[in-house]
Design an enzyme around this catalytic site. Structure first.
Site, mmCIF file in Angstrom:
data_model
loop_
_atom_site.group_PDB
_atom_site.id
_atom_site.type_symbol
_atom_site.label_atom_id
_atom_site.label_comp_id
_atom_site.label_asym_id
_atom_site.label_seq_id
_atom_site.Cartn_x
_atom_site.Cartn_y
_atom_site.Cartn_z
ATOM 1 N N HIS A 1 0.815 -1.207 0.000
ATOM 2 C CA HIS A 1 0.000 0.000 0.000
ATOM 3 C C HIS A 1 0.853 1.263 0.000
ATOM 4 O O HIS A 1 0.515 2.237 -0.664
ATOM 5 C CB HIS A 1 -0.914 -0.002 1.238
ATOM 6 C CG HIS A 1 -1.884 1.131 1.263
ATOM 7 N ND1 HIS A 1 -3.073 1.108 0.558
ATOM 8 C CD2 HIS A 1 -1.855 2.331 1.893
ATOM 9 C CE1 HIS A 1 -3.726 2.241 0.758
ATOM 10 N NE2 HIS A 1 -3.013 2.999 1.563
ATOM 11 N N TYR B 1 4.368 0.373 -2.937
ATOM 12 C CA TYR B 1 4.106 -0.113 -4.298
ATOM 13 C C TYR B 1 5.225 -1.031 -4.785
ATOM 14 O O TYR B 1 5.645 -0.967 -5.942
ATOM 15 C CB TYR B 1 3.935 1.070 -5.264
ATOM 16 C CG TYR B 1 2.700 1.898 -5.009
ATOM 17 C CD1 TYR B 1 1.500 1.617 -5.644
ATOM 18 C CD2 TYR B 1 2.730 2.963 -4.112
ATOM 19 C CE1 TYR B 1 0.357 2.371 -5.405
ATOM 20 C CE2 TYR B 1 1.594 3.721 -3.857
ATOM 21 C CZ TYR B 1 0.412 3.423 -4.505
ATOM 22 O OH TYR B 1 -0.712 4.164 -4.253
ATOM 23 N N HIS C 1 -8.049 0.208 -3.606
ATOM 24 C CA HIS C 1 -8.420 -0.251 -2.266
ATOM 25 C C HIS C 1 -9.033 -1.640 -2.394
ATOM 26 O O HIS C 1 -10.160 -1.897 -1.981
ATOM 27 C CB HIS C 1 -9.403 0.731 -1.616
ATOM 28 C CG HIS C 1 -8.874 1.352 -0.365
ATOM 29 N ND1 HIS C 1 -9.606 1.461 0.792
ATOM 30 C CD2 HIS C 1 -7.653 1.879 -0.066
ATOM 31 C CE1 HIS C 1 -8.885 2.038 1.733
ATOM 32 N NE2 HIS C 1 -7.693 2.307 1.231
ATOM 33 N N ASN C 2 -8.250 -2.545 -2.957
ATOM 34 C CA ASN C 2 -8.771 -3.871 -3.311
ATOM 35 C C ASN C 2 -9.056 -4.752 -2.097
ATOM 36 O O ASN C 2 -10.160 -5.274 -1.932
ATOM 37 C CB ASN C 2 -7.781 -4.576 -4.237
ATOM 38 C CG ASN C 2 -7.440 -3.747 -5.448
ATOM 39 O OD1 ASN C 2 -8.260 -2.959 -5.919
ATOM 40 N ND2 ASN C 2 -6.238 -3.895 -5.968
#
Length: 500
Positions: A273, A276, A319-320
């Site tokens: 988050h 990356y 925001h999986n």
């Protein structure tokens, strides 16, 4: 180093183990009742000797169903150290954490005497301070300590090197005369294939002080402590979503083991988050400079000159994982995060967009309805419309949707704000919602694979508060015009850890 000693009804060697841990070694001790489902953050679980309830049926046969054993099994599966002594060894076998079984001594007598063990594995966490072929003098006290396994199991144990201790004479020779109970191949202790679960019939806790006849048992207790100092448990790494290689890199960089605070900080800094780390090599292939680019990567958001003194500020973020577990709040707080990024650039958010991927309907109806409502609802509460988007439905996204949200803001180009503050003596003002129980480990959670335990991570999803964020928006837009405000930075999921 924190030991947890399980107490079953009828157990009496728990206090012997506790004495060695607390009084002899000065380590932290926690007694765990057999009905406990929480191991309270221990580094090593000990299933002690003595008797446990249900032994009249078969040793360990009832105790293995105690609620604490579910937690012990999960702890062991995650790499935690589990040590079964005497009756504890029997329980581990009954629970399926170790192969084989313990049956009545071949002479049908209860044997309580000193024995000699030869160590065949010096590379386990329990024997780190013991040399290979070293002989240890440790007592036994059991009536059902005869280790038995069928030929295929026994062959596998020998081939994989899972036998740690064998009964031997004082010179270390494995002979029938040294076998006190008839155990096959003189086996006195074994580990699982992973090496983090040990079962042994002799009692090392009863020979940890010279005054009681010997102190060879300390080799094993101290080995566990030393191993815990050198190796971070898989449970703790999983908690902060760091791999073994990443932890090794961290230790090499620091030149020492990190403390718990440092480990937590690096966990969020190196999370998917915040860093990356998986997508960065791909993102670097995209263009980031140009005549109209006012701000590229490295700030809260990007900015492009659109003429006549105006700039468009934009931020896209996924925001999986949160949306997979809690669709509405996962999507809503994703929107809240990019809104703050745009605000921190001094811009007023004017529009939201989204790019969504779900599994086929109607199976993905819960995710679809929740995410769409979360994106739109959060924006509507702040007076910012969702003006566009796209959505696709494919089987590969079933249970794990992709939720990408975008915020667009406007600001005069000469009033763009940056996050960099230079000089000393500047005041720091921290504003926003209060920290609650929600959102804990929210950053590191994004680096984990979604599995059967995903629902247990629901507390990692933050609960949004768009009305408070609306107040924050208006306050920040007034603050950025004040001459004393040097820089503005959105904290994001990692809080102060990721501020510059």
């Amino acid at each position: 180093m924190k030991f947890g000693v399980v107490v079953f009804p009828g157990t009496w060697s728990d206090r012997d183990c506790g004495w060695v841990i607390d009084q002899v070694l000065g380590a932290e001790l926690r007694y765990l009742w057999h009905k406990d489902r929480d191991l309270h953050g221990v580094d090593c679980v000990i299933l002690p000797g003595g008797f446990s309830h249900g032994d009249y049926l078969r040793t360990g046969a009832i105790a293995r169903f105690s609620p604490v054993m579910e937690a012990v099994a999960e702890f062991a599966a995650a790499g935690g150290l589990v040590w079964g002594i005497c009756n504890g060894f029997q329980i581990l076998c009954e629970a399926g954490l170790l192969p084989g079984a313990l049956i009545r001594n071949d002479g049908l007598q209860f044997r309580c005497e000193w024995t000699h063990l030869v160590c065949e594995r010096e590379d386990t966490p329990f024997t780190a301070l013991v040399e290979r072929r070293q002989v240890l003098r440790i007592p036994i006290s059991h009536g059902e300590g005869n280790y038995f396994a069928d030929p295929p199991t026994l062959s596998r144990l020998e081939q994989t090197g899972q036998v740690v201790f064998r009964y031997a004479d004082e010179r270390g020779f494995v002979v029938p005369a040294a076998n006190p109970n008839g155990s096959v191949h003189n086996i006195a202790g074994i580990v699982n294939e992973r090496g983090n679960v040990l079962g042994m019939m002799p009692h090392p806790e009863r020979c940890a002080e010279v005054e009681v006849g010997g102190a060879d048992g300390l080799f094993l207790f101290r080995s566990v402590i030393e191993s815990a100092r050198k190796l971070i448990t898989a449970c703790k790494l999983k908690e902060v979503a760091l791999s073994r290689d990443e932890y090794k890199t961290l230790v090499e960089s620091l030149g020492r083991e990190p403390n718990p605070v440092e480990l937590g900080m690096v966990g969020v800094l190196w999370s998917e988050h915040c860093s990356y780390k998986s997508s960065k090599p791909l993102l670097r292939r995209l263009p980031t400079t140009g005549e109209g680019v006012l701000q590229g990567p490295g700030e809260n958001a990007g900015a492009v000159d659109v003429g006549e003194g105006w700039a468009v500020v934009f931020k896209v973020e996924s925001h999986n994982h949160p949306s997979a577990i809690e669709p509405y709040q996962g999507a809503a707080t994703g929107v809240g995060g990019i809104l703050r990024d745009v605000i921190a650039m001094g811009a007023r958010p004017v529009a939201l967009l989204d790019s969504l991927r779900f599994g086929p309907l109607p199976r993905s109806r819960r995710h679809f309805d929740g995410v769409v409502a979360g994106v739109g609802g959060y924006g509507n509460c702040m007076g910012i419309p969702t003006v566009g988007g796209e959505v696709y439905f494919e089987e590969c996204y079933a249970g794990n949707p992709l939720v990408n949200a975008m915020c667009v803001g406007l600001v005069r180009a000469d009033r763009l704000r940056r996050a960099r503050a230079e000089g000393t003596g500047n005041l720091l003002l921290l504003v926003g919602a209060q920290t609650g129980r929600d959102g804990i480990h929210g950053a590191s959670f994004a680096s984990l694979e979604l599995d059967g335990a995903a629902e247990e991570r629901r507390p990692a999803v933050q609960v949004g508060n768009p009305f408070l964020e609306k107040c924050l928006l208006e306050a920040c837009l007034e603050l950025v015009d004040l001459p004393g405000v040097i820089a503005v930075q959105d904290l994001g999921a990692a809080g102060l850890t990721t501020t510059r």
